[in-house]
Design an enzyme around this catalytic site. Structure first.
Site, PDB file in Angstrom:
ATOM      1  CG  HIS A  37      33.569  59.146  96.056  1.00  0.00           C
ATOM      2  ND1 HIS A  37      32.669  58.783  97.032  1.00  0.00           N
ATOM      3  CD2 HIS A  37      34.079  60.331  96.443  1.00  0.00           C
ATOM      4  CE1 HIS A  37      32.632  59.702  97.973  1.00  0.00           C
ATOM      5  NE2 HIS A  37      33.485  60.663  97.648  1.00  0.00           N
ATOM      6  CD  GLN A  61      37.912  68.937 103.881  1.00  0.00           C
ATOM      7  OE1 GLN A  61      38.983  68.741 103.318  1.00  0.00           O
ATOM      8  NE2 GLN A  61      36.756  68.785 103.258  1.00  0.00           N
TER       9      GLN A  61
HETATM   10  O1  PAF Z   1      35.371  66.873  98.477  1.00  0.00           O
HETATM   11  C1  PAF Z   1      36.055  66.247  99.305  1.00  0.00           C
HETATM   12  O2  PAF Z   1      35.868  65.049  99.539  1.00  0.00           O
HETATM   13  C2  PAF Z   1      37.144  66.968 100.083  1.00  0.00           C
HETATM   14  O3  PAF Z   1      36.777  68.281 100.347  1.00  0.00           O
HETATM   15  C3  PAF Z   1      38.527  66.922  99.392  1.00  0.00           C
HETATM   16  C4  PAF Z   1      38.494  67.622  98.044  1.00  0.00           C
HETATM   17  C5  PAF Z   1      38.941  65.465  99.200  1.00  0.00           C
HETATM   18  C6  PAF Z   1      39.570  67.617 100.268  1.00  0.00           C
HETATM   19  O4  PAF Z   1      39.667  67.028 101.510  1.00  0.00           O
END
Ligand code: PAF
Length: 284
Positions: A37, A61
């Protein structure tokens, strides 16, 4: 760095960060930040005048029985890491702010969301596309950055931006950043922390098997044989199950029998202990 929880405060912060035609880059995350990140954040700082990072563990998700409750949440230490990187805005909405009562809209990118992780995690990419579309509208970034480890997610988000003629960001301003890896090749992931020490040692079989499959493809091996060897190497290396191990067109995600002129990737998802690990490498 401003940590913001309410949409009206975000809109004010975004407006003031854009004064004087200044550009803004967004790094969407679910927190539990690692060097992968932070690499996105540094790239964002090179690209834009100001950087916003979102931290939101998106319930839409995660499927039933997935790790939504167990997903690591540590806003305070994540915020300290982001402040040290010079991030301007940390957007940390609650589920109620993101999905107020009566929320009824789903963004769905048909086709691209069916194979690979879409087959194993039905509805997952609807959740991703919906929240990323909302994050784009909330933050209105000139650039957005995503890790290439989630290659299918990146392909879906780019398709969504093209299909919906998004202006913030434009599809071309969605930047994929190469996967950051441990010294032994394992891709960094917030889910690696589910691995025991023994499983962590075995996890190296994943990048090694992908590398071997790509070497075999370059040496002229048939894709079916190379991918079968990849699966066998994972199962012998301690993985319990392989969801998929495929050679696919990098943009359309169509399955391929062999390397051709267009960019292709080997993509894999496999289960090791409590973790479902995914990885992918460019094949040509
Ligand atoms: O890759 C991720 O961490 C997640 O899928 C995202 C893009 C932040 C969407 O919740």
């Amino acid at each position: 760095m401003q940590t913001i929880y309410r949409l009206e405060d975000l809109r004010a912060a975004v407006a003031s960060s854009k004064i004087g035609e200044k550009t803004l880059a967004l790094v969407p995350t679910m927190g539990a930040l690692h060097e992968g990140h932070l690499t996105l954040v540094r790239r964002a700082r090179d690209l834009a005048d100001a950087v916003a990072v979102s931290i939101f563990v998106n319930p839409r998700q995660f499927g039933p029985g997935e790790d939504f409750d167990a997903y690591p949440r540590r806003l305070e230490s994540d915020a300290a890491l982001l402040a040290a990187e010079g991030v301007d805005i940390l957007w940390a909405p609650s589920p109620e702010v993101m999905y107020p009562r009566g929320f009824a809209t789903t963004v769905s990118v048909a086709g691209l969301d069916e194979p690979l992780c879409g087959a194993a995690r039905p509805g997952h990419f609807d959740g991703v596309a919906t929240v990323v579309c909302k994050l784009f509208n909330q933050v209105q970034p000139d650039f957005a950055l995503f890790g290439e480890k989630d290659w299918q997610q990146l392909a879906i988000i780019r398709r969504m931006a093209r299909d919906l003629d998004l202006a913030f960001p434009r599809a071309e301003a969605i930047i994929g950043v190469p996967t950051v890896r441990e010294a032994d090749g394992l891709a960094l992931s917030s889910r690696n922390q589910y691995l025991t020490a023994h499983e962590r040692a075995n996890a190296v079989a994943l990048p090694r098997a992908i590398e071997a499959a790509i070497a075999a493809l370059h040496a002229g091996a048939d894709a079916d044989a190379a991918l079968e060897d990849l699966r066998t190497a994972l199962l012998r290396g301690g993985f319990a199950r392989v969801d998929y191990a495929d050679l696919r067109d990098a943009e359309t995600l169509d399955p391929l029998d062999a390397l051709g002129d267009r960019p292709a990737r080997v993509l894999v998802a496999a289960h090791l202990g409590k973790a479902r690990l995914i990885d992918n490498w460019p094949a040509n």
